[in-house]
Enzyme design. Structure first.
Site, PDB file in Angstrom:
ATOM      1  N   ASN A 186      -0.798  -3.631   0.184  1.00 36.35           N
ATOM      2  CA  ASN A 186       0.375  -4.349   0.300  1.00 36.35           C
ATOM      3  C   ASN A 186       1.373  -6.122   1.122  1.00 36.35           C
ATOM      4  O   ASN A 186      -0.198  -5.380   1.781  1.00 36.35           O
ATOM      5  CB  ASN A 186       2.067  -3.610   0.139  1.00 36.35           C
ATOM      6  CG  ASN A 186       2.106  -2.990   1.173  1.00 36.35           C
ATOM      7  OD1 ASN A 186       2.646  -3.365   2.513  1.00 36.35           O
ATOM      8  ND2 ASN A 186       2.190  -1.811   1.157  1.00 36.35           N
ATOM      9  N   ASP A 208       2.965   4.105  -1.909  1.00 34.91           N
ATOM     10  CA  ASP A 208       3.709   4.893  -3.828  1.00 34.91           C
ATOM     11  C   ASP A 208       2.376   5.079  -4.202  1.00 34.91           C
ATOM     12  O   ASP A 208       2.902   6.723  -4.481  1.00 34.91           O
ATOM     13  CB  ASP A 208       4.736   4.731  -4.018  1.00 34.91           C
ATOM     14  CG  ASP A 208       5.695   4.502  -3.134  1.00 34.91           C
ATOM     15  OD1 ASP A 208       6.109   4.904  -2.241  1.00 34.91           O
ATOM     16  OD2 ASP A 208       6.733   3.542  -3.399  1.00 34.91           O
ATOM     17  N   LYS A 223     -19.239   0.449  -7.273  1.00 32.38           N
ATOM     18  CA  LYS A 223     -18.927  -0.197  -7.766  1.00 32.38           C
ATOM     19  C   LYS A 223     -18.587  -0.734  -9.014  1.00 32.38           C
ATOM     20  O   LYS A 223     -19.181  -0.680  -9.503  1.00 32.38           O
ATOM     21  CB  LYS A 223     -19.680  -2.443  -7.288  1.00 32.38           C
ATOM     22  CG  LYS A 223     -18.537  -3.302  -7.286  1.00 32.38           C
ATOM     23  CD  LYS A 223     -19.315  -3.864  -6.448  1.00 32.38           C
ATOM     24  CE  LYS A 223     -18.755  -5.192  -7.069  1.00 32.38           C
ATOM     25  NZ  LYS A 223     -19.313  -6.854  -6.948  1.00 32.38           N
ATOM     26  N   PHE A 240      12.587   3.044   7.004  1.00 30.25           N
ATOM     27  CA  PHE A 240      12.973   2.029   6.798  1.00 30.25           C
ATOM     28  C   PHE A 240      12.606   1.763   4.927  1.00 30.25           C
ATOM     29  O   PHE A 240      12.151   2.522   4.587  1.00 30.25           O
ATOM     30  CB  PHE A 240      11.541   1.292   7.520  1.00 30.25           C
ATOM     31  CG  PHE A 240      11.606   0.320   8.462  1.00 30.25           C
ATOM     32  CD1 PHE A 240      11.324   1.748   9.961  1.00 30.25           C
ATOM     33  CD2 PHE A 240      12.079  -0.686   9.491  1.00 30.25           C
ATOM     34  CE1 PHE A 240      11.687   1.034  11.277  1.00 30.25           C
ATOM     35  CE2 PHE A 240      11.525  -0.957  10.167  1.00 30.25           C
ATOM     36  CZ  PHE A 240      11.860  -0.079  11.396  1.00 30.25           C
ATOM     37  N   LYS A 254      18.446   6.255  -0.662  1.00 30.20           N
ATOM     38  CA  LYS A 254      16.820   6.638  -0.010  1.00 30.20           C
ATOM     39  C   LYS A 254      17.526   7.545   1.329  1.00 30.20           C
ATOM     40  O   LYS A 254      17.134   8.326   1.187  1.00 30.20           O
ATOM     41  CB  LYS A 254      16.232   5.631   0.351  1.00 30.20           C
ATOM     42  CG  LYS A 254      14.974   5.983   0.279  1.00 30.20           C
ATOM     43  CD  LYS A 254      13.730   4.318   0.722  1.00 30.20           C
ATOM     44  CE  LYS A 254      14.378   3.820  -0.588  1.00 30.20           C
ATOM     45  NZ  LYS A 254      13.181   1.823  -0.507  1.00 30.20           N
ATOM     46  N   LYS A 296      16.179  11.311   1.213  1.00 26.60           N
ATOM     47  CA  LYS A 296      14.500  11.727   2.331  1.00 26.60           C
ATOM     48  C   LYS A 296      15.909  12.099   4.046  1.00 26.60           C
ATOM     49  O   LYS A 296      14.759  12.410   4.923  1.00 26.60           O
ATOM     50  CB  LYS A 296      14.568  10.456   3.089  1.00 26.60           C
ATOM     51  CG  LYS A 296      13.835   9.403   1.992  1.00 26.60           C
ATOM     52  CD  LYS A 296      11.903   8.428   2.563  1.00 26.60           C
ATOM     53  CE  LYS A 296      12.491   7.522   0.720  1.00 26.60           C
ATOM     54  NZ  LYS A 296      10.394   7.289   1.106  1.00 26.60           N
TER      55      LYS A 296
HETATM   56  O1  C5P Z   1      11.282   5.006  -1.171  1.00 26.11           O
HETATM   57  P1  C5P Z   1      10.340   4.117   0.102  1.00 26.11           P
HETATM   58  O2  C5P Z   1       9.075   3.966  -0.163  1.00 26.11           O
HETATM   59  O3  C5P Z   1      10.917   2.935  -0.663  1.00 26.11           O
HETATM   60  O4  C5P Z   1      10.674   4.641   1.125  1.00 26.11           O
HETATM   61  C1  C5P Z   1      10.462   3.855   2.751  1.00 26.11           C
HETATM   62  C2  C5P Z   1      10.716   5.026   3.526  1.00 26.11           C
HETATM   63  O5  C5P Z   1       9.544   6.184   3.526  1.00 26.11           O
HETATM   64  C3  C5P Z   1       8.907   3.771   4.624  1.00 26.11           C
HETATM   65  O6  C5P Z   1      10.118   4.153   6.304  1.00 26.11           O
HETATM   66  C4  C5P Z   1       8.095   4.507   4.923  1.00 26.11           C
HETATM   67  O7  C5P Z   1       7.546   4.581   6.262  1.00 26.11           O
HETATM   68  C5  C5P Z   1       8.514   5.695   4.390  1.00 26.11           C
HETATM   69  N1  C5P Z   1       7.468   6.183   3.239  1.00 26.11           N
HETATM   70  C6  C5P Z   1       7.177   6.688   3.190  1.00 26.11           C
HETATM   71  N2  C5P Z   1       5.058   7.538   1.863  1.00 26.11           N
HETATM   72  C7  C5P Z   1       6.099   7.202   0.685  1.00 26.11           C
HETATM   73  C8  C5P Z   1       6.286   6.281   0.657  1.00 26.11           C
HETATM   74  C9  C5P Z   1       7.551   5.308   1.546  1.00 26.11           C
HETATM   75  O8  C5P Z   1       6.710   8.066   4.356  1.00 26.11           O
HETATM   76  N3  C5P Z   1       4.783   7.898   0.069  1.00 26.11           N
END
Ligand code: C5P
Length: 397
Positions: free
Chosen positions: A205, A274, A284, A319, A333, A337
């Site tokens: 990203n 994600d 490749k 974040f 969130k 979390k």
């Molecule tokens: O759920 P989302 O990805 O939007 O949440 C963002 C937060 O979760 C950020 O702090 C990111 O570093 C963390 N994150 C994580 N592991 C993932 C996805 C996001 O720790 N697989």
């Protein structure tokens, strides 16, 4: 406005001091330059007078009220850096010799003092110089070590003036007075993870890692012992920070788990993918084999996992970057979390988001939402450090 004195002595690296002084001026500092007579052989005082808008004062010069400048400047200084510092001037300052404007003001100053040696390798390695540098440290002066490389005299070895960016950082650290995270251990993740498709390609990203790096920098300034776990990035390293490079979300999870037991604060500023490709091709993927279908599978939610498995009371900060229904998603969130803080940025907002040096964030915590104004990422980092320190205090209450 803080005042910095830059002392310049008679070594060839004196030419670099013009850039250093110019960089300091850009940090909104009041800079005065003092030069030894030998330094004036290498570079003209006019250069520094033009950059700083102050004359390069000499010994016994007075201001318009008749005040003696070496005492006035010594009182005014918030930091005093000698760069480059020759073996001769280092020897003088550790023995209290004050026979010119630079060394006299240095002796009279009570602010943090920094010494950046630059000289020929043999002069640097001479036990006399090494003893004097050791004395500098004993006297509480910060010695910014010389680096190794090709010297102006043609020798290759130690004795080069440290990088200007390191000198800048050391000066800023010396001017910094908030030690709210002194003795605390902070782990921060940064950057965009890369999820391999084959040995050549990956999914990622737009995150550059700037926010996580800014947090690491400010936490270090606040006195924390910092570990920065970073996905691939193009940012300059931060001196004094334990840097752990990772590539994928799975790598990041493993490293974060390793450091979790040694952290008082964990900040997940990384943009973790994600999803990752379910299969990683060994070779490749060739276009001749037709359009590939890529099946993805979920990556673990690192933040959620560490937050729900805290080995002892820890401050955890996540974040969230959203593009729509920002606060609604952020609040969900925050609950899901179970973090102490969730920093929310809206990608669509001017000055916030990927690659820029500023951010406009809201900070969600248990009982409030704080909307911060547009500020630099470093300022956001500092605002967070203050809140982490406060939260840690609440734990011990
Ligand atoms: O759920 P989302 O990805 O939007 O949440 C963002 C937060 O979760 C950020 O702090 C990111 O570093 C963390 N994150 C994580 N592991 C993932 C996805 C996001 O720790 N697989």
């Amino acid at each position: 406005m803080k005042t910095v004195i830059v002392g310049i002595t008679g070594g060839i690296a004196a030419y670099k001091s013009a850039q250093l002084v110019s960089d300091l001026m850009k940090k909104d500092l009041d800079v005065y330059v003092l030069m030894t007579e030998h330094a004036k052989e290498f570079i003209a005082p006019l250069t520094f007078a033009s950059l700083t808008h102050h004359p390069v004062y000499g010994l016994f010069d007075t201001d318009q009220h008749g005040k003696i400048m070496h005492i006035e400047l010594a009182k005014k200084a918030d930091a005093f850096l000698i760069a480059p510092a020759t073996a001769n001037v280092i020897a003088k300052i550790v023995h209290g010799i004050a026979d010119d404007m630079l060394t006299t003001t240095f002796l009279a100053a009570t602010c943090p003092k920094l010494i950046a040696p630059a000289m020929n390798t043999h002069m640097y390695e001479n036990p006399v110089t090494q003893n004097n540098l050791a004395l500098c440290k004993q006297l509480g002066y910060r010695v910014i070590d010389s680096s190794t490389g090709l010297l102006a005299c043609g020798d290759v070895g130690v004795g080069k003036l440290a990088e200007l960016s390191d000198l800048m950082e050391e000066v800023e650290q010396a001017l910094w007075s908030d030690h709210c995270l002194q003795g605390k251990r902070l782990v921060v993740t940064a950057g965009a993870t890369q999820e391999a498709l084959d040995p050549v390609r990956y999914l990622t990203n737009h995150s550059t890692g700037k926010m996580g790096f800014a947090i690491a920098k400010m936490a270090k300034r606040c006195g924390a012992e910092v570990t920065l776990i970073a996905a691939p990035n193009h940012l300059p390293p931060i001196k004094g920070v334990n840097y752990v490079p990772v590539v994928s979300a799975l790598d990041m999870l493993e490293v974060v788990r390793t450091y979790q037991n040694q952290a008082d604060i964990i900040v997940k500023a990384a943009a973790v993918a994600d999803y990752r490709p379910k299969e990683v091709a060994q070779e490749k993927i060739k276009k001749e084999t037709g359009t590939p279908e890529i099946t993805l599978e979920r990556n673990p939610d690192i933040l959620k996992e560490i937050s729900l498995n805290r080995p002892f009371p820890q401050v955890i900060c996540g974040f969230a970057m959203e593009t729509e229904h920002v606060m609604e998603h952020a609040k969900e969130k925050f609950e899901k979390k179970q973090v102490d803080f969730l920093v929310v940025n809206n990608l669509r907002e001017e000055g916030a988001g990927f690659g820029v040096d500023s951010n406009r964030v809201s900070i969600l915590s248990k009982d409030k939402v704080e909307d911060l104004k547009l500020m630099s990422k470093e300022e956001v980092g500092y605002e967070l450090c203050k809140r982490f320190a406060k939260r840690l205090e609440e734990f011990s209450c």
